[in-house]
Design a protein around this motif. Structure first.
Motif, PDB file in Angstrom:
ATOM      1  N   GLY A 118     -85.564 -14.018   6.332  1.00 24.98           N
ATOM      2  CA  GLY A 118     -85.427 -13.237   7.676  1.00 24.98           C
ATOM      3  C   GLY A 118     -84.465 -14.135   8.701  1.00 24.98           C
ATOM      4  N   PHE A 119     -85.147 -13.957  10.094  1.00 23.86           N
ATOM      5  CA  PHE A 119     -84.341 -14.715  11.249  1.00 23.86           C
ATOM      6  C   PHE A 119     -85.496 -15.161  11.961  1.00 23.86           C
ATOM      7  CE2 PHE A 119     -81.607 -11.637   9.476  1.00 23.86           C
ATOM      8  CZ  PHE A 119     -80.493 -12.185   9.428  1.00 23.86           C
ATOM      9  N   ALA A 120     -85.069 -16.255  12.933  1.00 24.77           N
ATOM     10  CA  ALA A 120     -85.863 -16.809  13.692  1.00 24.77           C
ATOM     11  C   ALA A 120     -84.892 -16.951  15.044  1.00 24.77           C
ATOM     12  CB  ALA A 120     -86.317 -18.270  13.485  1.00 24.77           C
ATOM     13  N   GLU A 121     -85.468 -16.313  16.178  1.00 25.69           N
ATOM     14  CA  GLU A 121     -84.751 -16.527  17.461  1.00 25.69           C
ATOM     15  C   GLU A 121     -85.577 -16.979  18.608  1.00 25.69           C
ATOM     16  OE1 GLU A 121     -82.320 -13.693  20.707  1.00 25.69           O
ATOM     17  OE2 GLU A 121     -83.833 -12.682  19.391  1.00 25.69           O
ATOM     18  N   VAL A 122     -84.899 -18.324  19.233  1.00 23.46           N
ATOM     19  CA  VAL A 122     -85.529 -18.611  20.330  1.00 23.46           C
ATOM     20  C   VAL A 122     -84.619 -18.442  21.559  1.00 23.46           C
ATOM     21  CG1 VAL A 122     -86.135 -21.001  21.054  1.00 23.46           C
ATOM     22  CG2 VAL A 122     -86.020 -20.927  18.835  1.00 23.46           C
ATOM     23  N   SER A 123     -85.472 -18.106  22.437  1.00 21.47           N
ATOM     24  CA  SER A 123     -84.924 -17.443  23.792  1.00 21.47           C
ATOM     25  C   SER A 123     -85.705 -18.080  24.981  1.00 21.47           C
ATOM     26  CB  SER A 123     -84.493 -16.031  23.846  1.00 21.47           C
ATOM     27  OG  SER A 123     -86.090 -15.324  24.081  1.00 21.47           O
ATOM     28  N   ASP A 124     -85.481 -17.572  26.201  1.00 23.14           N
ATOM     29  CA  ASP A 124     -86.202 -17.917  27.305  1.00 23.14           C
ATOM     30  C   ASP A 124     -87.565 -17.104  27.129  1.00 23.14           C
ATOM     31  OD1 ASP A 124     -85.085 -15.660  27.876  1.00 23.14           O
ATOM     32  OD2 ASP A 124     -84.427 -16.285  29.940  1.00 23.14           O
ATOM     33  N   GLN A 125     -87.608 -16.299  26.196  1.00 27.75           N
ATOM     34  CA  GLN A 125     -88.930 -15.250  26.257  1.00 27.75           C
ATOM     35  C   GLN A 125     -89.918 -16.063  25.252  1.00 27.75           C
ATOM     36  OE1 GLN A 125     -89.199 -12.465  28.303  1.00 27.75           O
ATOM     37  NE2 GLN A 125     -87.247 -13.606  29.248  1.00 27.75           N
ATOM     38  N   GLY A 126     -89.276 -17.029  24.247  1.00 29.46           N
ATOM     39  CA  GLY A 126     -90.090 -17.577  23.316  1.00 29.46           C
ATOM     40  C   GLY A 126     -89.632 -17.617  21.927  1.00 29.46           C
ATOM     41  N   LEU A 127     -90.285 -17.462  20.833  1.00 28.33           N
ATOM     42  CA  LEU A 127     -89.772 -17.642  19.677  1.00 28.33           C
ATOM     43  C   LEU A 127     -90.324 -16.153  19.033  1.00 28.33           C
ATOM     44  CD1 LEU A 127     -88.837 -18.848  16.979  1.00 28.33           C
ATOM     45  CD2 LEU A 127     -91.147 -19.790  16.613  1.00 28.33           C
ATOM     46  N   VAL A 128     -89.327 -15.560  18.368  1.00 27.34           N
ATOM     47  CA  VAL A 128     -89.305 -14.172  17.182  1.00 27.34           C
ATOM     48  C   VAL A 128     -89.098 -14.628  16.091  1.00 27.34           C
ATOM     49  CG1 VAL A 128     -88.993 -11.978  17.104  1.00 27.34           C
ATOM     50  CG2 VAL A 128     -89.279 -12.911  19.340  1.00 27.34           C
ATOM     51  N   VAL A 129     -89.996 -14.499  15.185  1.00 25.89           N
ATOM     52  CA  VAL A 129     -89.672 -14.495  13.886  1.00 25.89           C
ATOM     53  C   VAL A 129     -89.963 -13.230  12.966  1.00 25.89           C
ATOM     54  CG1 VAL A 129     -90.551 -15.726  11.661  1.00 25.89           C
ATOM     55  CG2 VAL A 129     -90.602 -17.088  13.569  1.00 25.89           C
ATOM     56  N   LEU A 183     -80.582 -19.519  17.279  1.00 21.61           N
ATOM     57  CA  LEU A 183     -80.768 -18.469  16.123  1.00 21.61           C
ATOM     58  C   LEU A 183     -80.490 -18.995  14.743  1.00 21.61           C
ATOM     59  CD1 LEU A 183     -81.147 -15.267  15.670  1.00 21.61           C
ATOM     60  CD2 LEU A 183     -78.721 -15.273  15.604  1.00 21.61           C
ATOM     61  N   SER A 184     -81.501 -18.883  13.887  1.00 25.26           N
ATOM     62  CA  SER A 184     -81.390 -19.288  12.624  1.00 25.26           C
ATOM     63  C   SER A 184     -81.931 -18.414  11.393  1.00 25.26           C
ATOM     64  CB  SER A 184     -82.325 -20.674  12.356  1.00 25.26           C
ATOM     65  OG  SER A 184     -82.381 -21.047  11.065  1.00 25.26           O
ATOM     66  N   THR A 185     -81.254 -18.263  10.243  1.00 27.08           N
ATOM     67  CA  THR A 185     -81.903 -17.548   8.988  1.00 27.08           C
ATOM     68  C   THR A 185     -82.986 -18.501   8.444  1.00 27.08           C
ATOM     69  OG1 THR A 185     -80.340 -18.680   7.586  1.00 27.08           O
ATOM     70  CG2 THR A 185     -79.752 -16.547   8.412  1.00 27.08           C
ATOM     71  N   LEU A 186     -83.909 -17.798   7.862  1.00 24.40           N
ATOM     72  CA  LEU A 186     -85.256 -18.388   7.321  1.00 24.40           C
ATOM     73  C   LEU A 186     -84.854 -18.681   5.815  1.00 24.40           C
ATOM     74  CD1 LEU A 186     -87.905 -16.317   8.556  1.00 24.40           C
ATOM     75  CD2 LEU A 186     -87.303 -18.538   9.495  1.00 24.40           C
TER      76      LEU A 186
END
Length: 127
Positions: A67-78, A43-46
């Motif tokens: 904003g935010f970027a989240e990497v999970s086992d489902q993929g990347l959501v920005v 998880l990271s801020t942009l």
């Protein structure tokens, strides 16, 4: 089995883009990072900068704001406050942003100078 990562780029107004990519370069606040298939959760801020999506030899670029970027086992959501496709940005818009960043650089005394210089470099590469 495909070695691609699913991604979504979302703004408050709408879903900007979604799909699958070979890799995605994300402008994280602490530094850019690349997301690949099977990436560890993260998880990271942009920071304002260029989000680059690489898929089947093609590259799509978006300017993203905070904003935010989240990497999970489902993929990347920005989740970005603003996302503008590079091909939709005209020279006048880019020059306005560059001027704002140069003013911010002149008035900044803190540790953000390196981040502002990176942003300036990103935008100057667009013209």
């Amino acid at each position: 089995m495909s070695n691609t990562i699913k991604y979504e780029l979302v703004c408050p107004e709408a879903m900007v883009e979604s799909g699958e990519a070979d890799s995605i370069l994300v402008p994280g606040y602490e530094g850019d990072f690349t997301v690949l298939f099977n990436h560890a959760a993260y998880l990271s801020t942009l920071r304002p900068g260029m989000l680059k999506i690489f898929s089947s030899g093609n590259e799509i670029e978006y300017f993203v704001d905070a904003g935010f970027a989240e990497v999970s086992d489902q993929g990347l959501v920005v989740l970005a406050e603003k996302a503008i496709k590079k091909s939709d940005m005209d020279k006048e818009k880019i020059n306005i942003i560059i001027s704002e960043l140069e003013n911010k650089m002149e008035n900044n005394e803190g540790n953000d100078k390196d981040k502002i210089l990176k942003q300036l470099s990103d935008f100057k590469s667009l013209i």
